[in-house]
Design a protein around this motif. Structure first.
Motif: not given
Length: 294
Positions: A259-263, A237, A287, A283-285, A239
């Motif tokens: 992992n998680g919302m890792s942007d 989680d 990246n 897992d995220g946007m 960024y």
């Protein structure tokens, strides 16, 4: 064989030194121990305090195992700790030295300079810094080494120094080993805008590096120059983190997990030589993942 994190030894001739407690601000505790089998404990409560602790074996030819243990506790801000543990020169068998350093610093703007070696049979460091803008400068050489570092806070740094002891800000902690024993570095980060790195140079041995991060905008360069190595970096989680793993040995493994919302993170793995494995899981946007093997 993995070296134990803590090394505790009790001997009839052991020298035990307690620097006691220093309360208030701008105190200085100096401990200088030479000989064999030392234990030093220093506790300081207050700001802008300094610990200068040296443990050394001055008889390099007696073949006696020298066990050193240093425990430092500093609370509040602006504290500094300088720890130097020196072992026996190149002895083998039962004559090897061991060192264990356990340091806790709670507060902001604290600084730790820890040097272990050279010529230890094995050495370990357990470091906890809770607060913001703290710095760890760690150098170890020879013997099977293990370093466990925990940061809780923002803008903390795990950096390395050059041979003159000058801080190279934002660069990596150095762990060198010519003995072929396995080296370990484990780093846990809970915070933002930290600079975390490791430079493991094990020659014919094996290196293992694990970094776990909960937070954002962290800068994490890592390098392994061992015969073989394992780098495992995990972000949960977060960024805008920069994560890089470089390995030059054969049959090495590098894994970066977002992992998680890792942007908005950048993950890079560079491997040279043969038989290597690189894995990046996202897992995220927004990246970016880059793998180069040659």
């Amino acid at each position: 064989m993995r070296q134990l994190l803590r090394i505790t030894a009790t001997f009839a001739l052991a020298l035990v030194f307690s620097a006691g407690m220093a309360f208030g601000q701008s105190n200085t505790s100096t401990v200088d121990q030479t000989g064999e089998d030392h234990s030093a404990d220093v506790i300081q409560n207050g700001g802008n305090n300094t610990v200068d602790l040296e443990q050394a074996d001055t008889d390099l030819s007696d073949g006696v195992t020298n066990n050193m243990e240093a425990n430092v506790r500093q609370k509040f801000s602006g504290n500094e700790a300088y720890i130097d543990q020196k072992g026996e020169a190149g002895l083998i068998g039962p004559g090897k030295s061991t060192a264990d350093a356990d340091v806790d610093q709670v507060g902001n703007n604290n600084f730790l300079d820890l040097e272990q070696g050279p010529f230890f049979g094995k050495h370990s460091a357990d470091i906890d810094q809770l607060g913001n803008n703290n710095t760890v400068r760690l150098r170890s050489s020879n013997g099977g080494g293990e370093a466990n570092v925990y940061f809780e806070g923002n803008q903390n740094k795990l950096v390395r120094s050059n041979s003159s002891g000058q801080i190279l800000s934002g660069e990596k902690v150095v762990q060198k080993n010519g003995s072929g024993r396995t080296q370990f570095i484990d780093v846990t980060v809970d915070g933002n805008a930290n600079k975390i790195g490791a430079d493991q140079q094990n020659g014919n041995g094996t290196d293992e590096l694990t970094i776990d991060i909960v937070g954002s905008e962290n800068f994490v360069p890592t390098y392994q120059g061992a015969k073989s190595g394992d780098i495992d970096i995990t972000v949960a989680d977060g960024y805008d983190n920069f994560l890089k793993a470089i390995q030059t040995g054969n049959n090495s493994t590098a894994t970066i997990d977002l992992n998680g919302m890792s942007d908005g993170n950048q993950a890079v793995i560079n491997q040279s030589s043969a038989g290597n494995t690189a894995t990046i899981t996202v897992d995220g946007m927004s990246n970016t993942a880059t793998v180069q093997q040659q």
